[in-house]
Design a protein around this motif. Structure first.
Motif, PDB file in Angstrom:
ATOM      1  N   LYS A  70      61.543  48.021  37.185  1.00 49.47           N
ATOM      2  CA  LYS A  70      61.876  47.611  38.554  1.00 49.47           C
ATOM      3  C   LYS A  70      60.841  48.113  39.568  1.00 49.47           C
ATOM      4  CE  LYS A  70      65.776  47.638  41.733  1.00 49.47           C
ATOM      5  NZ  LYS A  70      67.155  48.105  41.952  1.00 49.47           N
ATOM      6  N   ARG A  71      60.361  49.335  39.387  1.00 49.92           N
ATOM      7  CA  ARG A  71      59.371  49.891  40.317  1.00 49.92           C
ATOM      8  C   ARG A  71      58.050  49.130  40.243  1.00 49.92           C
ATOM      9  NH1 ARG A  71      60.790  55.566  38.086  1.00 49.92           N
ATOM     10  NH2 ARG A  71      59.716  54.505  36.431  1.00 49.92           N
ATOM     11  N   VAL A  72      57.650  48.732  39.049  1.00 53.47           N
ATOM     12  CA  VAL A  72      56.401  47.975  38.883  1.00 53.47           C
ATOM     13  C   VAL A  72      56.537  46.608  39.543  1.00 53.47           C
ATOM     14  CG1 VAL A  72      54.821  46.941  37.197  1.00 53.47           C
ATOM     15  CG2 VAL A  72      55.801  49.206  36.768  1.00 53.47           C
ATOM     16  N   ALA A  73      57.683  45.965  39.359  1.00 49.96           N
ATOM     17  CA  ALA A  73      57.916  44.661  39.982  1.00 49.96           C
ATOM     18  C   ALA A  73      57.911  44.777  41.505  1.00 49.96           C
ATOM     19  CB  ALA A  73      59.235  44.065  39.499  1.00 49.96           C
ATOM     20  N   SER A 129      47.268  23.550  32.836  1.00 56.98           N
ATOM     21  CA  SER A 129      47.563  22.748  31.656  1.00 56.98           C
ATOM     22  C   SER A 129      46.413  22.743  30.643  1.00 56.98           C
ATOM     23  CB  SER A 129      47.882  21.310  32.066  1.00 56.98           C
ATOM     24  OG  SER A 129      46.704  20.648  32.510  1.00 56.98           O
ATOM     25  N   ARG A 130      45.289  23.289  31.011  1.00 57.50           N
ATOM     26  CA  ARG A 130      44.129  23.290  30.117  1.00 57.50           C
ATOM     27  C   ARG A 130      44.304  24.312  28.999  1.00 57.50           C
ATOM     28  NH1 ARG A 130      39.678  23.123  34.928  1.00 57.50           N
ATOM     29  NH2 ARG A 130      40.226  21.036  35.672  1.00 57.50           N
ATOM     30  N   LYS A 131      43.595  24.083  27.930  1.00 57.96           N
ATOM     31  CA  LYS A 131      43.703  24.910  26.723  1.00 57.96           C
ATOM     32  C   LYS A 131      43.347  26.371  27.013  1.00 57.96           C
ATOM     33  CE  LYS A 131      42.100  25.197  21.989  1.00 57.96           C
ATOM     34  NZ  LYS A 131      41.166  24.673  21.005  1.00 57.96           N
ATOM     35  N   GLY A 132      44.255  27.265  26.682  1.00 54.24           N
ATOM     36  CA  GLY A 132      44.022  28.693  26.777  1.00 54.24           C
ATOM     37  C   GLY A 132      44.267  29.316  28.146  1.00 54.24           C
ATOM     38  N   VAL A 133      44.406  28.509  29.198  1.00 52.47           N
ATOM     39  CA  VAL A 133      44.546  29.062  30.550  1.00 52.47           C
ATOM     40  C   VAL A 133      45.898  29.758  30.719  1.00 52.47           C
ATOM     41  CG1 VAL A 133      44.634  28.508  33.009  1.00 52.47           C
ATOM     42  CG2 VAL A 133      42.938  27.420  31.546  1.00 52.47           C
ATOM     43  N   ARG A 134      46.961  29.101  30.310  1.00 42.92           N
ATOM     44  CA  ARG A 134      48.303  29.675  30.462  1.00 42.92           C
ATOM     45  C   ARG A 134      48.408  30.999  29.684  1.00 42.92           C
ATOM     46  NH1 ARG A 134      53.195  28.369  32.123  1.00 42.92           N
ATOM     47  NH2 ARG A 134      52.833  26.220  32.667  1.00 42.92           N
ATOM     48  N   GLU A 135      47.880  31.035  28.470  1.00 45.04           N
ATOM     49  CA  GLU A 135      47.921  32.253  27.658  1.00 45.04           C
ATOM     50  C   GLU A 135      47.139  33.384  28.330  1.00 45.04           C
ATOM     51  OE1 GLU A 135      47.082  29.212  26.399  1.00 45.04           O
ATOM     52  OE2 GLU A 135      49.032  28.842  25.470  1.00 45.04           O
ATOM     53  N   ARG A 136      45.993  33.049  28.918  1.00 43.21           N
ATOM     54  CA  ARG A 136      45.180  34.052  29.610  1.00 43.21           C
ATOM     55  C   ARG A 136      45.930  34.603  30.821  1.00 43.21           C
ATOM     56  NH1 ARG A 136      41.991  32.893  33.715  1.00 43.21           N
ATOM     57  NH2 ARG A 136      41.762  30.716  33.130  1.00 43.21           N
ATOM     58  N   ILE A 137      46.613  33.739  31.544  1.00 44.54           N
ATOM     59  CA  ILE A 137      47.373  34.174  32.719  1.00 44.54           C
ATOM     60  C   ILE A 137      48.564  35.041  32.291  1.00 44.54           C
ATOM     61  CG2 ILE A 137      48.836  33.364  34.612  1.00 44.54           C
ATOM     62  CD1 ILE A 137      46.881  30.982  34.840  1.00 44.54           C
ATOM     63  N   ILE A 138      49.238  34.664  31.231  1.00 42.83           N
ATOM     64  CA  ILE A 138      50.361  35.467  30.737  1.00 42.83           C
ATOM     65  C   ILE A 138      49.869  36.846  30.318  1.00 42.83           C
ATOM     66  CG2 ILE A 138      52.039  35.697  28.847  1.00 42.83           C
ATOM     67  CD1 ILE A 138      52.367  32.621  28.992  1.00 42.83           C
ATOM     68  N   ARG A 139      48.744  36.893  29.615  1.00 42.46           N
ATOM     69  CA  ARG A 139      48.175  38.183  29.200  1.00 42.46           C
ATOM     70  C   ARG A 139      47.851  39.056  30.419  1.00 42.46           C
ATOM     71  NH1 ARG A 139      43.360  36.742  26.312  1.00 42.46           N
ATOM     72  NH2 ARG A 139      42.339  36.829  28.325  1.00 42.46           N
ATOM     73  N   ASP A 140      47.278  38.440  31.464  1.00 40.90           N
ATOM     74  CA  ASP A 140      46.943  39.192  32.670  1.00 40.90           C
ATOM     75  C   ASP A 140      48.200  39.684  33.385  1.00 40.90           C
ATOM     76  OD1 ASP A 140      44.940  40.086  34.680  1.00 40.90           O
ATOM     77  OD2 ASP A 140      46.038  38.669  35.959  1.00 40.90           O
ATOM     78  N   ARG A 141      49.221  38.854  33.497  1.00 38.57           N
ATOM     79  CA  ARG A 141      50.474  39.270  34.140  1.00 38.57           C
ATOM     80  C   ARG A 141      51.137  40.398  33.358  1.00 38.57           C
ATOM     81  NH1 ARG A 141      50.379  39.254  38.819  1.00 38.57           N
ATOM     82  NH2 ARG A 141      48.242  39.343  38.228  1.00 38.57           N
ATOM     83  N   PHE A 145      51.991  44.101  34.883  1.00 42.79           N
ATOM     84  CA  PHE A 145      53.344  44.658  34.858  1.00 42.79           C
ATOM     85  C   PHE A 145      53.484  45.811  33.855  1.00 42.79           C
ATOM     86  CE2 PHE A 145      54.612  40.338  36.474  1.00 42.79           C
ATOM     87  CZ  PHE A 145      54.966  40.774  37.731  1.00 42.79           C
ATOM     88  N   ASN A 146      52.368  46.308  33.338  1.00 46.40           N
ATOM     89  CA  ASN A 146      52.343  47.445  32.409  1.00 46.40           C
ATOM     90  C   ASN A 146      53.169  47.201  31.153  1.00 46.40           C
ATOM     91  OD1 ASN A 146      50.681  48.856  34.162  1.00 46.40           O
ATOM     92  ND2 ASN A 146      52.408  49.855  35.178  1.00 46.40           N
ATOM     93  N   ILE A 147      53.198  45.970  30.675  1.00 47.86           N
ATOM     94  CA  ILE A 147      53.906  45.649  29.439  1.00 47.86           C
ATOM     95  C   ILE A 147      52.950  45.765  28.261  1.00 47.86           C
ATOM     96  CG2 ILE A 147      55.108  43.843  28.153  1.00 47.86           C
ATOM     97  CD1 ILE A 147      56.041  42.755  30.874  1.00 47.86           C
ATOM     98  N   GLU A 148      51.772  45.226  28.431  1.00 46.61           N
ATOM     99  CA  GLU A 148      50.791  45.177  27.356  1.00 46.61           C
ATOM    100  C   GLU A 148      49.400  45.277  27.974  1.00 46.61           C
ATOM    101  OE1 GLU A 148      49.427  41.599  24.454  1.00 46.61           O
ATOM    102  OE2 GLU A 148      51.574  41.918  24.656  1.00 46.61           O
ATOM    103  N   ARG A 149      48.598  46.209  27.491  1.00 47.77           N
ATOM    104  CA  ARG A 149      47.261  46.394  28.051  1.00 47.77           C
ATOM    105  C   ARG A 149      46.323  45.318  27.526  1.00 47.77           C
ATOM    106  NH1 ARG A 149      45.907  50.344  30.981  1.00 47.77           N
ATOM    107  NH2 ARG A 149      43.758  50.418  30.263  1.00 47.77           N
ATOM    108  N   GLN A 150      45.388  44.928  28.378  1.00 48.56           N
ATOM    109  CA  GLN A 150      44.323  44.036  27.929  1.00 48.56           C
ATOM    110  C   GLN A 150      43.008  44.812  27.965  1.00 48.56           C
ATOM    111  OE1 GLN A 150      43.921  40.522  30.309  1.00 48.56           O
ATOM    112  NE2 GLN A 150      43.748  41.609  32.219  1.00 48.56           N
ATOM    113  N   SER A 151      42.076  44.400  27.140  1.00 43.47           N
ATOM    114  CA  SER A 151      40.808  45.114  27.068  1.00 43.47           C
ATOM    115  C   SER A 151      39.970  44.831  28.313  1.00 43.47           C
ATOM    116  CB  SER A 151      40.040  44.682  25.811  1.00 43.47           C
ATOM    117  OG  SER A 151      39.635  43.330  25.933  1.00 43.47           O
ATOM    118  N   ARG A 152      38.931  45.630  28.500  1.00 43.35           N
ATOM    119  CA  ARG A 152      38.029  45.399  29.637  1.00 43.35           C
ATOM    120  C   ARG A 152      37.370  44.032  29.517  1.00 43.35           C
ATOM    121  NH1 ARG A 152      36.103  51.196  29.020  1.00 43.35           N
ATOM    122  NH2 ARG A 152      37.280  52.297  30.614  1.00 43.35           N
ATOM    123  N   ARG A 153      37.054  43.661  28.324  1.00 41.32           N
ATOM    124  CA  ARG A 153      36.429  42.350  28.098  1.00 41.32           C
ATOM    125  C   ARG A 153      37.371  41.225  28.539  1.00 41.32           C
ATOM    126  NH1 ARG A 153      34.037  40.401  22.316  1.00 41.32           N
ATOM    127  NH2 ARG A 153      32.561  38.925  23.190  1.00 41.32           N
TER     128      ARG A 153
END
Length: 186
Positions: A70-73, A129-141, A145-153
């Motif tokens: 809740k605090r992160v949100a 709607s383009r290939k891979g964009v939605r997945e990239r945005i979900i990964r960033d979100r 929200f401190n659910i899953e870290r993404q690499s610097r790359r």
């Protein structure tokens, strides 16, 4: 593709809502013809900066898969509220595959500005709607929200792609002149 236009936490904007409904269908058709991708279902919501922050954060939490502290949100919502004062609009992909387009009525003062903002945000809807964009945005979100870290790359890739998508959206704003003649001249 379905288009819905509504308001959130606004009263007395009946004329603006009517204008939005009149401009939404031609804008969607025009962007669908000229931008690569497939237009998803679009929910256009007219609101104020606080409403933009609230709706965008709720949509992003759902997109990230829920289970957000809740605090992160709340932190993300405060950040979105500060940013929302200067933003004309925002497009957010939804978990069901549709797109939420938020328009800040405090910033949009004429039908021409509304058309420009709408075209810009609809270009983003097409990009989702383009290939891979939605997945990239979900990964960033999920990272925000401190659910899953993404690499610097992955983080650098997200920033680079975001900048490219913004350039493309700005380059297509001339299409607003086809909806409201002289929109960009104002």
């Amino acid at each position: 593709m379905n288009i819905t236009v509504s308001t959130h936490k606004l009263s007395g904007y009946r004329a603006t809502l009517r204008t939005a409904k009149q401009l939404a269908t031609p804008a969607v058709k025009l962007v669908n013809r000229t931008v690569t991708g497939r237009m998803p279902d679009v929910q256009i919501t007219l609101t104020n900066p606080r409403g933009m922050a609230e709706l965008a954060t709720l949509a992003e939490v759902e997109l990230a898969g829920g289970g957000v502290d809740k605090r992160v949100a709340q932190r993300e919502e405060r950040h979105a509220a500060r940013e929302g004062r200067s933003v004309f609009g925002r497009a957010v992909p939804l978990a069901d595959g549709s797109v939420l387009v938020l328009i800040n009525v405090d910033r949009v003062e004429s039908p021409g500005e509304f058309a420009i903002t709408l075209v810009h945000e609809l270009v983003h809807a097409m990009q989702f709607s383009r290939k891979g964009v939605r997945e990239r945005i979900i990964r960033d979100r999920r990272h925000c929200f401190n659910i899953e870290r993404q690499s610097r790359r992955q983080s650098r890739e997200q920033e680079r792609c975001h900048d490219e998508e913004e350039r493309e959206a700005y380059s297509r704003e001339y299409l607003a002149d086809h909806i409201v003649p002289g929109a960009r001249a104002a």
